[in-house]
Scaffold this motif. Structure first.
Motif, PDB file in Angstrom:
ATOM      1  N   GLY A  60       0.829  -1.192   0.000  1.00 44.69           N
ATOM      2  CA  GLY A  60       0.000   0.000   0.000  1.00 44.69           C
ATOM      3  C   GLY A  60       0.864   1.242   0.000  1.00 44.69           C
ATOM      4  N   GLY A  61       0.402   2.312  -0.643  1.00 44.20           N
ATOM      5  CA  GLY A  61       1.181   3.536  -0.751  1.00 44.20           C
ATOM      6  C   GLY A  61       1.995   3.559  -2.021  1.00 44.20           C
ATOM      7  N   LYS A  82      -0.466  -0.767 -10.546  1.00 46.29           N
ATOM      8  CA  LYS A  82      -1.502  -0.401  -9.582  1.00 46.29           C
ATOM      9  C   LYS A  82      -2.669  -1.369  -9.730  1.00 46.29           C
ATOM     10  N   ILE A  83      -2.987  -2.087  -8.639  1.00 45.61           N
ATOM     11  CA  ILE A  83      -4.022  -3.119  -8.726  1.00 45.61           C
ATOM     12  C   ILE A  83      -5.246  -2.811  -7.874  1.00 45.61           C
ATOM     13  N   GLY A  84      -5.205  -1.717  -7.103  1.00 42.95           N
ATOM     14  CA  GLY A  84      -6.373  -1.400  -6.282  1.00 42.95           C
ATOM     15  C   GLY A  84      -6.206  -0.074  -5.572  1.00 42.95           C
ATOM     16  N   GLU A  85      -7.278   0.356  -4.938  1.00 43.25           N
ATOM     17  CA  GLU A  85      -7.251   1.554  -4.101  1.00 43.25           C
ATOM     18  C   GLU A  85      -8.010   1.245  -2.818  1.00 43.25           C
ATOM     19  N   LEU A  86      -7.347   1.437  -1.688  1.00 47.03           N
ATOM     20  CA  LEU A  86      -7.921   1.122  -0.393  1.00 47.03           C
ATOM     21  C   LEU A  86      -8.644   2.343   0.160  1.00 47.03           C
ATOM     22  N   GLN A  87      -9.941   2.216   0.384  1.00 46.40           N
ATOM     23  CA  GLN A  87     -10.722   3.300   0.967  1.00 46.40           C
ATOM     24  C   GLN A  87     -10.451   3.339   2.465  1.00 46.40           C
ATOM     25  N   LEU A  88     -10.072   4.511   2.973  1.00 45.30           N
ATOM     26  CA  LEU A  88      -9.675   4.670   4.368  1.00 45.30           C
ATOM     27  C   LEU A  88     -10.713   5.469   5.145  1.00 45.30           C
ATOM     28  N   ALA A  89     -10.840   5.158   6.434  1.00 42.64           N
ATOM     29  CA  ALA A  89     -11.712   5.927   7.329  1.00 42.64           C
ATOM     30  C   ALA A  89     -11.170   5.794   8.750  1.00 42.64           C
ATOM     31  N   VAL A  90     -11.741   6.586   9.664  1.00 45.52           N
ATOM     32  CA  VAL A  90     -11.267   6.657  11.047  1.00 45.52           C
ATOM     33  C   VAL A  90     -12.231   5.907  11.962  1.00 45.52           C
ATOM     34  N   MET A 120     -11.065  10.713   3.411  1.00 43.56           N
ATOM     35  CA  MET A 120      -9.621  10.552   3.262  1.00 43.56           C
ATOM     36  C   MET A 120      -9.327  10.077   1.843  1.00 43.56           C
ATOM     37  N   ALA A 121      -8.212  10.527   1.300  1.00 38.90           N
ATOM     38  CA  ALA A 121      -7.815  10.061  -0.029  1.00 38.90           C
ATOM     39  C   ALA A 121      -7.533   8.565   0.027  1.00 38.90           C
ATOM     40  N   PRO A 122      -7.952   7.798  -0.982  1.00 38.76           N
ATOM     41  CA  PRO A 122      -7.671   6.364  -0.970  1.00 38.76           C
ATOM     42  C   PRO A 122      -6.178   6.083  -1.064  1.00 38.76           C
ATOM     43  N   MET A 123      -5.775   4.962  -0.479  1.00 40.47           N
ATOM     44  CA  MET A 123      -4.376   4.534  -0.548  1.00 40.47           C
ATOM     45  C   MET A 123      -4.192   3.616  -1.756  1.00 40.47           C
ATOM     46  N   PRO A 124      -3.291   3.952  -2.672  1.00 43.39           N
ATOM     47  CA  PRO A 124      -3.069   3.057  -3.818  1.00 43.39           C
ATOM     48  C   PRO A 124      -2.427   1.751  -3.371  1.00 43.39           C
ATOM     49  N   LEU A 125      -2.767   0.684  -4.062  1.00 40.74           N
ATOM     50  CA  LEU A 125      -2.213  -0.637  -3.788  1.00 40.74           C
ATOM     51  C   LEU A 125      -1.473  -1.094  -5.039  1.00 40.74           C
ATOM     52  N   TYR A 126      -0.190  -1.409  -4.883  1.00 36.03           N
ATOM     53  CA  TYR A 126       0.650  -1.762  -6.021  1.00 36.03           C
ATOM     54  C   TYR A 126       1.190  -3.182  -5.894  1.00 36.03           C
ATOM     55  N   LEU A 127       1.362  -3.814  -7.033  1.00 37.60           N
ATOM     56  CA  LEU A 127       2.131  -5.044  -7.142  1.00 37.60           C
ATOM     57  C   LEU A 127       3.408  -4.683  -7.897  1.00 37.60           C
ATOM     58  N   ALA A 128       4.565  -4.997  -7.319  1.00 37.43           N
ATOM     59  CA  ALA A 128       5.841  -4.579  -7.906  1.00 37.43           C
ATOM     60  C   ALA A 128       6.793  -5.756  -7.996  1.00 37.43           C
ATOM     61  N   TYR A 129       7.659  -5.711  -9.017  1.00 37.85           N
ATOM     62  CA  TYR A 129       8.661  -6.757  -9.203  1.00 37.85           C
ATOM     63  C   TYR A 129       9.888  -6.144  -9.873  1.00 37.85           C
ATOM     64  N   PRO A 130      11.048  -6.807  -9.769  1.00 32.42           N
ATOM     65  CA  PRO A 130      12.279  -6.242 -10.341  1.00 32.42           C
ATOM     66  C   PRO A 130      12.209  -6.220 -11.863  1.00 32.42           C
TER      67      PRO A 130
END
Length: 310
Positions: free
Chosen positions: A145-146, A157-165, A265-275
């Motif tokens: 995330g981030g 980028k494979i998703g966006e996490l909706q955030l709340a308190v 709150m702004a959504p948190m991007p979710l990434y899948l990363a590889y070399p």
């Protein structure tokens, strides 16, 4: 000497910068790794690596050789899985690393479907919120995330996490229910800090119209694991902010209550990363597609409707 084994070992030593770490990630002895590299150098009549007591550095010839053999090894791996006589389904070990809450709450519960579809893929999953060294730890891919700050990685980028308190009812009974995010700075309130990699606390901002407020306050606990962070909130140690998938079951049970629902709150991007040097093998490709489809269901990108489960 098996030349292909020696080439693969040499690549691991270059990527990890260490004979010991290369041996650990390849599940070989350090002696075997050293011997294979020495035999490769003898065959080529070139010095590929400079060794010191503390570090291994690649020579100019070694760097050129590394660059040339990477696509060769990738092509050989691809041939093994695409020949007409080869197994139709992808196979082999896949090393991945994902955040611990994502593993326990979304990925692992869905893995029976993946395993049924790809029974010959063996997943070696690290589940933690630490920032792994993707190349040094010989990881095929990570989900994080981030924003991905390591520009050397290929990120999708494979998703966006909706955030709340949220806060636990017993915490609110003790400290009172804040009606404005700025009240979290008051003396009676506490927040739970989540330590975000090497940069410290994850920055969080809430917005209502044109008004923006940073979520700040005193804390009695700072923690770097998502599951433990959630447990701290459930135990009433303070206010915390969570992705929707983590909070949803606890809101439904009444263990957590949402706060500041008129704020966003702004959504948190979710990434899948590889070399970039890592060949996107068939087994990695199908995992990437499966993970992206799973996140489309649970954390869809903005503008994408969530896919309904069958």
């Amino acid at each position: 000497m098996d030349k292909l084994d020696a080439m693969r070992v040499f690549v691991r030593v270059v990527e990890t910068g260490s004979f010991t770490r290369a041996a650990q990630t390849l599940h070989m002895s350090r002696t075997s790794v050293t011997q294979l590299v020495q035999q490769l150098e003898a065959r080529l009549r070139l010095k590929l690596l400079n060794r010191t007591t503390r570090k291994v550095n690649v020579t100019a010839d070694g760097a050129a050789y590394y660059t040339r053999i990477l696509p060769v090894l990738a092509t050989l791996d691809e041939i093994e899985t695409t020949l007409p006589g080869a197994a139709a389904l992808p196979r082999g070990q896949l090393r991945i690393d994902v955040p611990s809450p994502l593993a326990s709450m979304l990925l692992v519960p869905a893995l029976p479907q993946f395993s049924a579809r790809y029974p010959d893929i063996q997943l070696d999953m690290g589940a933690s919120d630490r920032m792994v060294d993707v190349i040094g730890d010989n990881v095929d891919c990570v989900i994080r995330g981030g924003e991905i700050r390591d520009q050397s990685l290929v990120a999708r980028k494979i998703g966006e996490l909706q955030l709340a308190v949220y806060a636990a009812p017993d915490y609110l009974a003790r400290a009172g229910t804040p009606s404005h995010p700025q009240q979290l700075r008051d003396a009676q309130h506490r927040i739970v800090h989540f330590r975000w990699g090497r940069d410290g606390v994850f920055p969080a901002v809430m917005q209502q119209g044109g008004t923006r407020v940073a979520l700040e306050g005193q804390h009695i606990l700072s923690i770097d694991d998502g599951n433990a962070y959630l447990a701290a909130g459930l135990a009433g140690l303070g206010v915390l902010w969570l992705p929707d998938y983590m909070a949803r079951p606890h809101v439904a049970s009444g263990a957590l209550l949402p706060l500041f629902q008129a704020w966003r709150m702004a959504p948190m991007p979710l990434y899948l990363a590889y070399p970039p040097s890592r060949h996107v093998s068939k087994k990695l490709r199908v995992f990437i597609d499966w993970a992206a489809a799973l996140m489309e269901e649970h954390a869809p990108l903005q503008g994408h409707a969530p896919r309904q489960s069958a």
